[in-house]
Write an enzyme that holds these catalytic residues in place. Structure first.
Site, PDB file in Angstrom:
ATOM      1  N   ASP A  13     -12.525  -5.493   6.411  1.00 38.39           N
ATOM      2  CA  ASP A  13     -12.885  -4.443   5.440  1.00 38.39           C
ATOM      3  C   ASP A  13     -14.022  -4.610   4.940  1.00 38.39           C
ATOM      4  OD1 ASP A  13     -11.094  -2.808   6.327  1.00 38.39           O
ATOM      5  OD2 ASP A  13      -9.730  -2.978   4.793  1.00 38.39           O
ATOM      6  N   ARG A  66       0.764  -1.372  -0.118  1.00 40.88           N
ATOM      7  CA  ARG A  66       0.340  -0.124  -0.096  1.00 40.88           C
ATOM      8  C   ARG A  66       0.817   1.385   0.016  1.00 40.88           C
ATOM      9  NH1 ARG A  66      -4.465   2.633   4.111  1.00 40.88           N
ATOM     10  NH2 ARG A  66      -6.113   2.748   2.259  1.00 40.88           N
ATOM     11  N   ASP A  99      -4.808   1.075  13.041  1.00 35.62           N
ATOM     12  CA  ASP A  99      -4.662   0.219  11.844  1.00 35.62           C
ATOM     13  C   ASP A  99      -3.279  -0.168  11.517  1.00 35.62           C
ATOM     14  OD1 ASP A  99      -5.739  -1.196   9.639  1.00 35.62           O
ATOM     15  OD2 ASP A  99      -6.497   0.809   8.755  1.00 35.62           O
ATOM     16  N   CYS A 145      -7.199  -2.965  14.545  1.00 30.78           N
ATOM     17  CA  CYS A 145      -7.484  -3.192  13.024  1.00 30.78           C
ATOM     18  C   CYS A 145      -6.217  -3.374  12.259  1.00 30.78           C
ATOM     19  CB  CYS A 145      -8.296  -1.865  12.239  1.00 30.78           C
ATOM     20  SG  CYS A 145      -8.509  -1.815  10.619  1.00 30.78           S
TER      21      CYS A 145
END
Ligand code: DGJ
Length: 751
Positions: A549, A444, A479, A527
């Site tokens: 998600d 990412r 996260d 998360c």
């Protein structure tokens, strides 16, 4: 008495009236395993439980002075390699000269009330009324090492926890190459292995395989417990169902690389092991240094998989999740991620918050994109200060505005990550995981911050604590959107790089520990790109986690059903999102989305400004409904009724501990042409003598009828009786609320 020690027969019996766990000291000084299962009456000698039916012919390898003693056939507690047992060993140590092979012999035991803390690690906790612990010390003369095996038995639950620690008492350095937290040998192989596996967007689906000779394992070497395999496995008998017969559950309280392995040998003995994955693990121990391995929770149930789940749920709600969140009610939240993604400004956020407040929602969570120069996922991780373009008045002013609206404020962080395009990277390029000058692997668009470094953890702590202090945050979503590659820390010496993964997660735990100690009133939700780190270790710090998600209600049926095998439903963040769904493009009704999300910690993930008046009215009712029932969701016993992995339908229910109320959820994925006219759903866990009123219909039935006959489900559209039908089309669902009716004493009353 919870732990019996018989010094004549050299046996230890841990029992609480529900389960027994028995092991002994073998003639070579190592530990043998005798029994784990339903409680058996204590007696002075259990040596007859040792497996002695297998002769030691030429195919066996036995002790020099005793051909009848072979580690190849004896069930063990913590096996080593090289002494006649050719199955996988629990521990492997290497001296600094390269000598391998260990032989641990029993030295002493110590019993204590309660449960000692595992230094630096999350674990279940208990006081003297809740658990008793025995620690066995063994010693390996060849490496001058102490091995401490710790067992705790919980007094009220069918649970044993285990962990292992090693201490180097010699003068030379020593390397731990493998250290499992628990190992246990079962006498037969008549089991299926159940595990929770999947990937991003379909986490923790239930998988099952029958055991055969050989090795079956699940694992992670991703630096996180992972979307792909949860650190859990169960062994269930072949006739075990959701509600009857034996099952053993194992869960590892750890968030990084793990191995959960079942090995069936040539005599059908089944060895279960759980611990830190030995892949790329090598821990250097200097003189007098110790290493503590994380904890394994072992559950026994003879009430099927659901019985096992209820034990895990109770244990985790009472002995893992910490105050104040084991009792405080969790706020109903709205998260702006699917509502705005990166495209927001202060005005938009305040408008959403105001609109959500009118619906009864209690907490606004500002997700990704509020910091640095972040307008997409290519920059700014690590720059934990306001994005001035989007929030020119700053976070404090935003927090004040939410405060004025009467809305609590929550914020998203991804503390362990760094974007190469960030100020932090420019200032501290060596804080990145990976070797300088090498091509690094991206996920990412981001790299990983080296949390094995104390200075990095301290820096991030200062940033997060500063924001909590200045905004009075109520909630943090933590996260972690990529796994770890290029594992290398510039702060560790070359011969310590094998320590990287474990040191990294210890860094994560230490940051959580610091923040939760200093700000106990802040609710953390963990998360990892959805459910990539949904493990019990996280629940020690963050009492709820984002399971996936994937917010599609139909997909969530499987995810929540699978997750409930181990984790309490109140630990799962469950949000109603927009339709069509952003992950599957599936359209479902607002009712079905909420009916699924009620069985978790409830919230919304949509833009309330885009709702019709009719939808707003429905949502107001949903919010009120959840507020009324969230204690039941938090504290009740969960029952899985119909399995979505095997059926077009799903059903589950939750019953209050005093059995006076219950919520029942039933879901049907695809419509059936010309369906059965009267479908019933058998309930569980009710009191046969209580008359329950079904709030939705006003009818009342006794618990026995609801369990043994079932509740009659609404009539479905069948092409002809459309006037009578109350359900029709795909993705139908209903949630019933059952409450004890105290006024009637007529068993057959049906009003
Ligand atoms: C992944 C999370 O699971 C989402 O809910 C959202 O927070 C995004 N990351 C933001 O980048």
């Amino acid at each position: 008495m919870h732990i019996f020690v018989n010094e004549q027969s050299n046996q230890f019996h841990l029992t609480n009236g529900k389960i027994s766990y028995i092991f002994n000291i073998l003639k070579n000084g190592s530990l043998g395993h005798l029994y784990f299962g339903k409680a058996i009456r204590h007696r002075d000698d259990f040596s007859h439980l040792m497996r002695n039916d297998i002769p030691t012919p030429a195919s066996c390898h036995y002790f020099q002075d005793d051909p009848a003693f072979s580690l190849e056939t004896i069930r063990q507690e913590y096996p080593v390699y090289g002494k006649g047992d050719f199955r996988d060993a629990a521990i492997e140590l290497e001296t600094s000269e390269g000598r391998i092979g260990n032989q641990f012999t029993y030295k002493k035991y110590e019993i204590s009330q309660g449960k000692p803390k595992l230094e630096g690690l999350p674990a279940t906790y208990a006081d003297g009324n809740e658990a008793t612990t025995v620690t066995i010390t063994l010693f390996d003369d060849t490496t001058d090492t102490e091995l401490l095996l710790t067992y705790s038995i919980f007094h009220h639950y069918s649970v044993i926890t285990r962990s292992a620690a090693v201490k180097n008492s010699g003068s030379d350095d020593l390397y731990i190459k493998k250290i499992m937290s628990a190992s246990i040998d079962f006498p037969d192989q008549n089991f299926s292995m159940v595990h929770l596996s999947g990937t991003w967007s379909r986490e923790r689906h239930i998988k099952e395989r029958e055991l055969v000779q050989g090795t079956h394992s699940i694992s992670s070497i991703r630096g996180a417990s992972s979307h792909h395999h949860n650190p859990f496995l169960a062994l269930k008998r072949n006739d075990t169902t959701e509600h009857v017969n034996e099952v053993y559950g194992f869960n590892f309280i750890y968030s990084s690389n793990f191995l959960a392995q079942v090995e069936v040998d040539h005599y059908q003995v089944t060895r279960v092991m759980m611990g830190i994955h030995p892949h790329q693990f090598k821990w250097k121990l200097g003189h007098d240094e110790s290493f503590q391995a994380p904890e394994v929770v072992m559950v026994y149930s003879d009430d099927g998989l659901n019985g096992m789940s209820q034990i895990f749920h109770d244990l985790y709600r009472h002995q893992l999740i910490r105050d104040p969140w084991k009792t405080d009610e969790r706020p109903i939240l709205i998260n702006n991620w699917e509502a705005t993604y990166f495209d927001f400004n202060e005005e938009k956020l305040v408008n959403i918050a105001e609109s959500a407040k009118e619906l009864g929602i209690e907490l606004f969570v500002l997700d990704d994109g509020w910091f640095g120069k972040r307008n997409d996922d290519t920059s700014s991780l690590g720059d934990w200060f306001e994005n001035e373009e989007k929030l020119p008045n700053g976070l404090t002013s935003l927090a004040q505005k939410f405060n004025n609206i009467g809305m609590k404020f929550g914020l998203w962080f991804e503390p362990e990550m760094i974007s190469p395009n960030s100020q932090l990277y420019n200032n501290h390029p060596l804080w990145v995981v990976g070797r300088k000058g090498e091509h690094l692997t991206f996920g990412r668009n981001q790299l990983v911050l080296d949390f094995s470094r104390q200075d990095v953890v301290e820096y991030i702590y200062e940033k997060m604590a500063g924001i909590i202090r200045k905004t009075g945050l109520s909630y943090i979503k933590w996260d972690m959107n990529r796994n770890i590659t290029d594992a290398f820390s510039s702060a560790l010496r070359l011969d310590q790089q094998g320590e990287f993964f474990h040191r990294y997660i210890l860094g994560v735990y230490s940051l959580y520990e610091k923040l939760t100690n200093e700000f106990p009133e802040v609710l953390f939700e963990s998360c990892a790109g959805g459910g990539g780190r949904f493990d019990p270790a996280m629940f020690y710090y963050a009492p709820q986690a984002w399971p996936s998600d994937d917010t599609d209600a139909v997909e969530r049926l499987k995810i929540q059903y699978g997750t409930s095998l181990v984790y309490p439903i109140y630990s799962m963040g469950s949000h109603v999102s927009a339709s069509p769904n952003h992950q599957t493009m599936r359209s479902t009704s607002l009712d079905t989305r909420a009916n699924t999300a009620y069985f978790g910690t409830f919230g919304y993930e949509l833009n309330p400004l885009e709702l019709s008046e009719e939808e707003r009215k429905i949502i107001k009712e949903q919010v009120q409904f959840y507020k009324k029932h969230r204690r039941l969701v938090r504290d009740g016993d969960f029952y899985r009724l119909v399995n979505p992995f095997e059926n077009n339908e799903t059903a589950w229910m939750i019953v209050s501990k005093d059995k006076t109320e219950s919520l029942v959820g039933w879901y049907k994925v695809l419509a059936t042409p010309n369906p059965k006219k009267q479908q019933v759903l058998g309930l569980k866990g009710l009191d046969t003598t209580i008359l329950y009123e079904i709030e939705n219909t006003g009818e009342a039935f006794y618990g026995d009828e609801l369990m043994y006959h079932g509740v009659t489900l609404p009539t479905e559209f069948n092409g002809a009786h459309h006037l009578k039908a109350s359900l029709g089309g795909d993705y139908q669902s209903i949630v019933y609320y059952l409450k004890e009716r105290r006024t009637s004493n007529d068993a057959r009353t049906c009003i």
